[in-house]
Write a protein that holds these residues in place. Structure first.
Motif, PDB file in Angstrom:
ATOM      1  N   LEU A 192      10.871   2.024   4.417  1.00  0.00           N
ATOM      2  CA  LEU A 192      11.798   1.524   5.434  1.00  0.00           C
ATOM      3  C   LEU A 192      11.126   1.425   6.794  1.00  0.00           C
ATOM      4  CD1 LEU A 192      15.066   3.393   4.423  1.00  0.00           C
ATOM      5  CD2 LEU A 192      14.573   0.955   4.154  1.00  0.00           C
ATOM      6  N   ASP A 193      10.250   2.362   7.094  1.00  0.00           N
ATOM      7  CA  ASP A 193       9.557   2.317   8.377  1.00  0.00           C
ATOM      8  C   ASP A 193       8.589   1.144   8.432  1.00  0.00           C
ATOM      9  OD1 ASP A 193       9.187   3.646  10.979  1.00  0.00           O
ATOM     10  OD2 ASP A 193       7.113   3.883  10.262  1.00  0.00           O
ATOM     11  N   ILE A 194       7.922   0.827   7.347  1.00  0.00           N
ATOM     12  CA  ILE A 194       7.065  -0.360   7.311  1.00  0.00           C
ATOM     13  C   ILE A 194       7.909  -1.601   7.581  1.00  0.00           C
ATOM     14  CG2 ILE A 194       5.744  -1.872   5.752  1.00  0.00           C
ATOM     15  CD1 ILE A 194       4.015   0.347   6.613  1.00  0.00           C
ATOM     16  N   LEU A 242      -1.598   3.325   7.874  1.00  0.00           N
ATOM     17  CA  LEU A 242      -3.015   3.347   8.263  1.00  0.00           C
ATOM     18  C   LEU A 242      -3.552   1.931   8.427  1.00  0.00           C
ATOM     19  CD1 LEU A 242      -4.584   6.158   6.022  1.00  0.00           C
ATOM     20  CD2 LEU A 242      -4.284   6.188   8.496  1.00  0.00           C
ATOM     21  N   SER A 243      -3.169   1.048   7.515  1.00  0.00           N
ATOM     22  CA  SER A 243      -3.665  -0.330   7.596  1.00  0.00           C
ATOM     23  C   SER A 243      -3.107  -1.055   8.822  1.00  0.00           C
ATOM     24  CB  SER A 243      -3.332  -1.096   6.324  1.00  0.00           C
ATOM     25  OG  SER A 243      -1.949  -1.365   6.242  1.00  0.00           O
ATOM     26  N   LEU A 244      -1.958  -0.597   9.326  1.00  0.00           N
ATOM     27  CA  LEU A 244      -1.377  -1.186  10.548  1.00  0.00           C
ATOM     28  C   LEU A 244      -1.827  -0.447  11.809  1.00  0.00           C
ATOM     29  CD1 LEU A 244       2.286  -1.862   9.361  1.00  0.00           C
ATOM     30  CD2 LEU A 244       0.419  -3.513   9.619  1.00  0.00           C
ATOM     31  N   LYS A 245      -2.737   0.512  11.633  1.00  0.00           N
ATOM     32  CA  LYS A 245      -3.277   1.314  12.730  1.00  0.00           C
ATOM     33  C   LYS A 245      -2.188   2.138  13.438  1.00  0.00           C
ATOM     34  CE  LYS A 245      -7.258  -1.651  13.616  1.00  0.00           C
ATOM     35  NZ  LYS A 245      -7.364  -2.150  12.319  1.00  0.00           N
ATOM     36  N   ARG A 246      -1.247   2.609  12.679  1.00  0.00           N
ATOM     37  CA  ARG A 246      -0.201   3.517  13.175  1.00  0.00           C
ATOM     38  C   ARG A 246      -0.527   4.901  12.617  1.00  0.00           C
ATOM     39  NH1 ARG A 246       4.084   1.377  15.695  1.00  0.00           N
ATOM     40  NH2 ARG A 246       4.195  -0.882  15.720  1.00  0.00           N
ATOM     41  N   TYR A 247      -1.490   5.526  13.263  1.00  0.00           N
ATOM     42  CA  TYR A 247      -2.097   6.740  12.726  1.00  0.00           C
ATOM     43  C   TYR A 247      -1.171   7.947  12.729  1.00  0.00           C
ATOM     44  CZ  TYR A 247      -6.205   3.807  13.138  1.00  0.00           C
ATOM     45  OH  TYR A 247      -7.086   2.772  13.018  1.00  0.00           O
ATOM     46  N   ILE A 248      -0.353   8.092  13.760  1.00  0.00           N
ATOM     47  CA  ILE A 248       0.567   9.241  13.812  1.00  0.00           C
ATOM     48  C   ILE A 248       1.600   9.126  12.685  1.00  0.00           C
ATOM     49  CG2 ILE A 248       2.287  10.448  15.211  1.00  0.00           C
ATOM     50  CD1 ILE A 248      -0.400  10.757  16.447  1.00  0.00           C
ATOM     51  N   LEU A 259       0.834  -1.210   0.000  1.00  0.00           N
ATOM     52  CA  LEU A 259       0.000   0.000   0.000  1.00  0.00           C
ATOM     53  C   LEU A 259       0.863   1.253   0.000  1.00  0.00           C
ATOM     54  CD1 LEU A 259      -2.833  -1.018   2.484  1.00  0.00           C
ATOM     55  CD2 LEU A 259      -3.085  -0.530   0.047  1.00  0.00           C
ATOM     56  N   SER A 260       1.900   1.266   0.841  1.00  0.00           N
ATOM     57  CA  SER A 260       2.770   2.442   0.902  1.00  0.00           C
ATOM     58  C   SER A 260       3.601   2.589  -0.360  1.00  0.00           C
ATOM     59  CB  SER A 260       3.694   2.370   2.115  1.00  0.00           C
ATOM     60  OG  SER A 260       3.014   2.777   3.267  1.00  0.00           O
ATOM     61  N   ALA A 261       4.002   1.478  -0.960  1.00  0.00           N
ATOM     62  CA  ALA A 261       4.844   1.536  -2.148  1.00  0.00           C
ATOM     63  C   ALA A 261       4.059   1.881  -3.405  1.00  0.00           C
ATOM     64  CB  ALA A 261       5.553   0.197  -2.346  1.00  0.00           C
ATOM     65  N   LEU A 262       2.852   1.342  -3.524  1.00  0.00           N
ATOM     66  CA  LEU A 262       2.132   1.473  -4.786  1.00  0.00           C
ATOM     67  C   LEU A 262       0.982   2.472  -4.771  1.00  0.00           C
ATOM     68  CD1 LEU A 262       1.998  -2.328  -5.681  1.00  0.00           C
ATOM     69  CD2 LEU A 262       3.636  -0.611  -6.478  1.00  0.00           C
ATOM     70  N   ILE A 263       0.413   2.737  -3.612  1.00  0.00           N
ATOM     71  CA  ILE A 263      -0.736   3.639  -3.551  1.00  0.00           C
ATOM     72  C   ILE A 263      -0.303   5.041  -3.138  1.00  0.00           C
ATOM     73  CG2 ILE A 263      -3.006   4.053  -2.526  1.00  0.00           C
ATOM     74  CD1 ILE A 263      -2.913   1.577  -4.334  1.00  0.00           C
ATOM     75  N   TYR A 264       0.163   5.170  -1.908  1.00  0.00           N
ATOM     76  CA  TYR A 264       0.548   6.489  -1.382  1.00  0.00           C
ATOM     77  C   TYR A 264       1.336   6.259  -0.097  1.00  0.00           C
ATOM     78  CZ  TYR A 264      -0.157  11.552  -1.177  1.00  0.00           C
ATOM     79  OH  TYR A 264       0.019  12.901  -1.214  1.00  0.00           O
TER      80      TYR A 264
END
Length: 109
Positions: free
Chosen positions: A101-103, A21-27, A10-15
């Motif tokens: 990298l953070d993911i 967000l999908s991991l519920k790490r909102y900050i 999701l982070s690599a291909l979408i935005y």
């Protein structure tokens, strides 16, 4: 598909930040989404300013409608603009890579 792989995709291909967000790490998601969106908005603003300048020159008859005239108009007096476009592009790339990298970091902890 496990959650961490889905988040990375999701982070690599979408935005950047959507995976967080999908991991519920909102900050983290908010930081990456804003960190990517601001340079992207500024990049589009610079591009639109340059396009509007060229359109104004066309309307006033200062440049022709052929490819070489348009190319010259876009390239002349744009050294500072192109430099800023590069800065915005590199910032967007940096945020995107850091989000990936953070993911990876989150997945391994």
């Amino acid at each position: 598909m496990n959650k961490s792989l889905k988040a990375a995709l999701l982070s690599a291909l979408i935005y950047p930040g959507v995976g967080h967000l999908s991991l519920k790490r909102y900050i983290s998601a908010l930081v990456f989404i804003i960190g990517f969106s601001i340079p992207m908005i500024l990049l589009f603003k610079k591009i639109m300013e340059k396009a509007n300048q060229v359109v104004a020159q066309i309307e006033h008859g200062q440049i022709g409608m052929d490819v070489s005239s348009l190319s010259n108009a876009l390239n002349t007096s744009a050294a500072g603009s192109i430099q800023m476009l590069d800065v915005y592009s590199y910032l967007m790339l940096a945020v995107w890579l850091i989000a990936l990298l953070d993911i990876y970091r989150v997945r391994n902890h």
